[in-house]
Motif scaffolding. Structure first.
Motif, short mmCIF file in Angstrom:
data_model
loop_
_atom_site.label_atom_id
_atom_site.label_comp_id
_atom_site.label_asym_id
_atom_site.label_seq_id
_atom_site.Cartn_x
_atom_site.Cartn_y
_atom_site.Cartn_z
N ASP A 78 -3.06 12.47 -5.05
CA ASP A 78 -2.22 12.21 -3.89
C ASP A 78 -3.06 11.83 -2.67
O ASP A 78 -2.63 11.02 -1.83
CB ASP A 78 -1.36 13.44 -3.55
CG ASP A 78 -0.14 13.55 -4.46
OD1 ASP A 78 0.06 12.65 -5.30
OD2 ASP A 78 0.61 14.54 -4.32
N PHE A 79 -4.25 12.40 -2.55
CA PHE A 79 -5.12 12.09 -1.42
C PHE A 79 -5.48 10.61 -1.40
O PHE A 79 -5.37 9.94 -0.37
CB PHE A 79 -6.38 12.95 -1.48
CG PHE A 79 -7.32 12.74 -0.32
CD1 PHE A 79 -6.98 13.17 0.95
CD2 PHE A 79 -8.55 12.12 -0.49
CE1 PHE A 79 -7.84 12.97 2.03
CE2 PHE A 79 -9.41 11.92 0.57
CZ PHE A 79 -9.05 12.36 1.84
N LEU A 80 -5.88 10.07 -2.57
CA LEU A 80 -6.24 8.66 -2.65
C LEU A 80 -5.00 7.78 -2.43
O LEU A 80 -5.07 6.74 -1.75
CB LEU A 80 -6.87 8.33 -4.01
CG LEU A 80 -7.26 6.85 -4.23
CD1 LEU A 80 -8.21 6.37 -3.14
CD2 LEU A 80 -7.89 6.67 -5.60
N LYS A 81 -3.85 8.21 -2.96
CA LYS A 81 -2.62 7.43 -2.76
C LYS A 81 -2.26 7.33 -1.28
O LYS A 81 -1.82 6.28 -0.81
CB LYS A 81 -1.48 8.06 -3.56
CG LYS A 81 -1.52 7.70 -5.06
CD LYS A 81 -0.39 8.33 -5.83
CE LYS A 81 -0.71 9.74 -6.24
NZ LYS A 81 0.17 10.28 -7.29
N LYS A 82 -2.47 8.40 -0.54
CA LYS A 82 -2.19 8.36 0.90
C LYS A 82 -3.14 7.40 1.60
O LYS A 82 -2.73 6.66 2.51
CB LYS A 82 -2.32 9.77 1.49
CG LYS A 82 -1.19 10.71 1.09
CD LYS A 82 -1.38 12.10 1.70
CE LYS A 82 -0.24 13.02 1.30
NZ LYS A 82 -0.38 14.37 1.90
N LEU A 83 -4.40 7.39 1.18
CA LEU A 83 -5.36 6.44 1.75
C LEU A 83 -4.96 5.00 1.44
O LEU A 83 -5.08 4.11 2.29
CB LEU A 83 -6.77 6.71 1.19
CG LEU A 83 -7.44 8.03 1.56
CD1 LEU A 83 -8.75 8.18 0.80
CD2 LEU A 83 -7.71 8.10 3.06
N ILE A 84 -4.46 4.77 0.25
CA ILE A 84 -4.02 3.43 -0.16
C ILE A 84 -2.82 2.99 0.68
O ILE A 84 -2.76 1.84 1.15
CB ILE A 84 -3.67 3.42 -1.67
CG1 ILE A 84 -4.95 3.58 -2.50
CG2 ILE A 84 -2.93 2.14 -2.05
CD1 ILE A 84 -4.71 3.90 -3.96
N ILE A 85 -1.87 3.90 0.90
CA ILE A 85 -0.70 3.59 1.74
C ILE A 85 -1.15 3.22 3.15
O ILE A 85 -0.69 2.23 3.73
CB ILE A 85 0.28 4.78 1.78
CG1 ILE A 85 0.95 4.96 0.41
CG2 ILE A 85 1.34 4.57 2.87
CD1 ILE A 85 1.73 6.26 0.28
N GLU A 86 -2.05 4.00 3.73
CA GLU A 86 -2.59 3.72 5.07
C GLU A 86 -3.23 2.34 5.12
O GLU A 86 -3.02 1.56 6.06
CB GLU A 86 -3.63 4.77 5.48
CG GLU A 86 -3.06 6.08 5.94
CD GLU A 86 -4.16 6.99 6.49
OE1 GLU A 86 -5.28 6.51 6.70
OE2 GLU A 86 -3.87 8.17 6.72
N ASN A 87 -4.04 2.05 4.11
CA ASN A 87 -4.77 0.79 4.07
C ASN A 87 -3.79 -0.39 4.00
O ASN A 87 -3.96 -1.39 4.71
CB ASN A 87 -5.71 0.79 2.87
CG ASN A 87 -6.72 -0.34 2.91
OD1 ASN A 87 -6.36 -1.49 2.74
ND2 ASN A 87 -7.98 0.00 3.12
N ILE A 88 -2.79 -0.29 3.16
CA ILE A 88 -1.81 -1.36 3.01
C ILE A 88 -0.99 -1.52 4.29
O ILE A 88 -0.71 -2.64 4.73
CB ILE A 88 -0.89 -1.09 1.79
CG1 ILE A 88 -1.70 -1.22 0.49
CG2 ILE A 88 0.30 -2.04 1.78
CD1 ILE A 88 -0.95 -0.84 -0.76
N TYR A 89 -0.61 -0.40 4.90
CA TYR A 89 0.14 -0.45 6.17
C TYR A 89 -0.66 -1.21 7.22
O TYR A 89 -0.11 -2.04 7.96
CB TYR A 89 0.43 0.97 6.65
CG TYR A 89 1.30 1.05 7.89
CD1 TYR A 89 2.67 1.28 7.79
CD2 TYR A 89 0.76 0.89 9.16
CE1 TYR A 89 3.48 1.35 8.91
CE2 TYR A 89 1.55 0.95 10.30
CZ TYR A 89 2.91 1.19 10.17
OH TYR A 89 3.70 1.25 11.30
N GLU A 90 -1.97 -0.93 7.28
CA GLU A 90 -2.82 -1.61 8.26
C GLU A 90 -2.93 -3.11 7.95
O GLU A 90 -2.96 -3.94 8.86
CB GLU A 90 -4.21 -0.98 8.30
CG GLU A 90 -5.10 -1.55 9.40
CD GLU A 90 -6.36 -0.75 9.62
OE1 GLU A 90 -6.96 -0.88 10.71
OE2 GLU A 90 -6.76 0.01 8.71
#
Length: 337
Positions: A269-281
């Motif tokens: 879940d930690f990596l998935k949250k980082l991926i979501i942040e990255n895509i949002y940016e």
């Protein structure tokens, strides 16, 4: 050998920052509101400019939010520039109209149009950087505000000295230091009365919360500045992990990113949250309006082991699971059918 900050004048500190980013012999756009921070930046840059052979262009945005006071701010900045013989570009922008049409909060709407204008002026003069007068106290407010909202490591990294084409040479100084310099050097500035309205979260933090914290740690502002730089390094490391994952596992289009839903769901879940942040940016240029609740809502869709699930966060990001794919999208036109 680097000279300790305590042994340098404020002018020397700003000059060192400019040299660090190779600003000599360049054109710089100064975002000047008329407040104490920006007027101090204007004064100190006007003194440094001849030595570093800088061409200064002032940019001022009249947000049309405070009636006659906004117009007076604009006139004040123009007069200051005239006395310093510095070119001033200004614009009146109906922020409330833009806010309503785009369904943004007022702060986000003002920031969006302000940066749009600053970059327009930067392009017009082929400038190297846009200089903004954010200071160490602004950084502390931002970190605390992000923490209260429920932030990630990114939010704890606060305000960057250099972020793309934005340079902040006053970041080492606290608001108190800047106001002290203004008084000592008789620098006139405008006061925005809305900055004292403690119903606004940032103002509450500034006027109520930080003074209480400083009773426990008088150096809290400088402590936060140093720690936020540490969190920035941590965020950059983790962001690279997410970027590498996306590049290796996703098909990237302009406003759509397609991932294998099973592979994505199998990650922590930690990596998935980082991926979501990255895509949002990638979609929005920053994560300023991304809150932890938004990330959790998108995460629920990723983790559910069923297809045809969907979640959209305004016009900024959405996700849809279909045919074994987790498809992130930005706008209605890029939404998968």
């Amino acid at each position: 050998m680097q000279i300790p900050r305590q042994q340098m004048s404020s002018r020397e500190i700003v000059e060192t920052t400019l040299k660090k980013h190779n600003c000599e012999n360049s054109t710089l756009i100064l975002g000047i509101s008329g407040g104490s921070d920006s007027m101090y930046m204007l004064k100190i840059l006007s003194e440094i400019a001849p030595k570093l052979n800088l061409k200064l262009i002032v940019a001022h945005v009249n947000h049309m939010l405070r009636g006659n006071e906004s117009d007076t701010d604009e006139k004040f900045v123009k007069m200051a520039c005239n006395s310093l013989k510095i070119k001033c570009e200004s614009a009146k922008i109906n922020i409330k109209k833009f806010q309503k049409s785009e369904k943004l909060n007022l702060e986000s709407a003002a920031r969006t149009k302000r940066y749009e204008f600053l970059r327009k002026i930067k392009g017009k003069y082929k400038a190297k950087f846009i200089l903004l007068a954010h200071n160490a106290t602004d950084n502390t407010e931002t970190v605390l505000l992000n923490l209260i909202r429920g932030t990630s490591i990114r939010g704890l990294s606060g305000i960057s000295e250099l972020n793309g084409d934005i340079l902040r040479p006053l970041l080492p100084f606290s608001k108190k230091e800047i106001e002290k310099y203004c008084k000592k050097e008789n620098i006139k500035f405008r006061i925005d009365k809305t900055n004292f309205d403690i119903k606004l979260k940032r103002n509450f933090i500034r006027h109520k919360l930080i003074p209480q914290i400083e009773k426990l740690n008088p150096n809290f502002t400088q402590t936060t500045l140093k720690k936020s730089q540490y969190f920035k390094q941590a965020h950059e490391f983790l962001s690279n992990l997410a970027e590498n994952w996306i590049n290796s596992n996703c098909k990237i289009e302009k406003h759509r990113i397609n991932c294998d839903s099973k592979i994505l769901a199998s990650e922590s879940d930690f990596l998935k949250k980082l991926i979501i942040e990255n895509i949002y940016e990638k979609f929005n240029g920053s994560t300023l309006d991304l809150e932890s609740t938004h990330i959790d809502e998108l995460l629920k869709v990723i983790n559910k082991n069923v297809g045809n699930k969907e979640k959209q966060i305004g016009t900024r990001i959405g996700i849809k699971k279909i045919s074994g794919k987790a498809i992130f999208y930005k706008t209605a036109s890029s939404k998968p059918s």
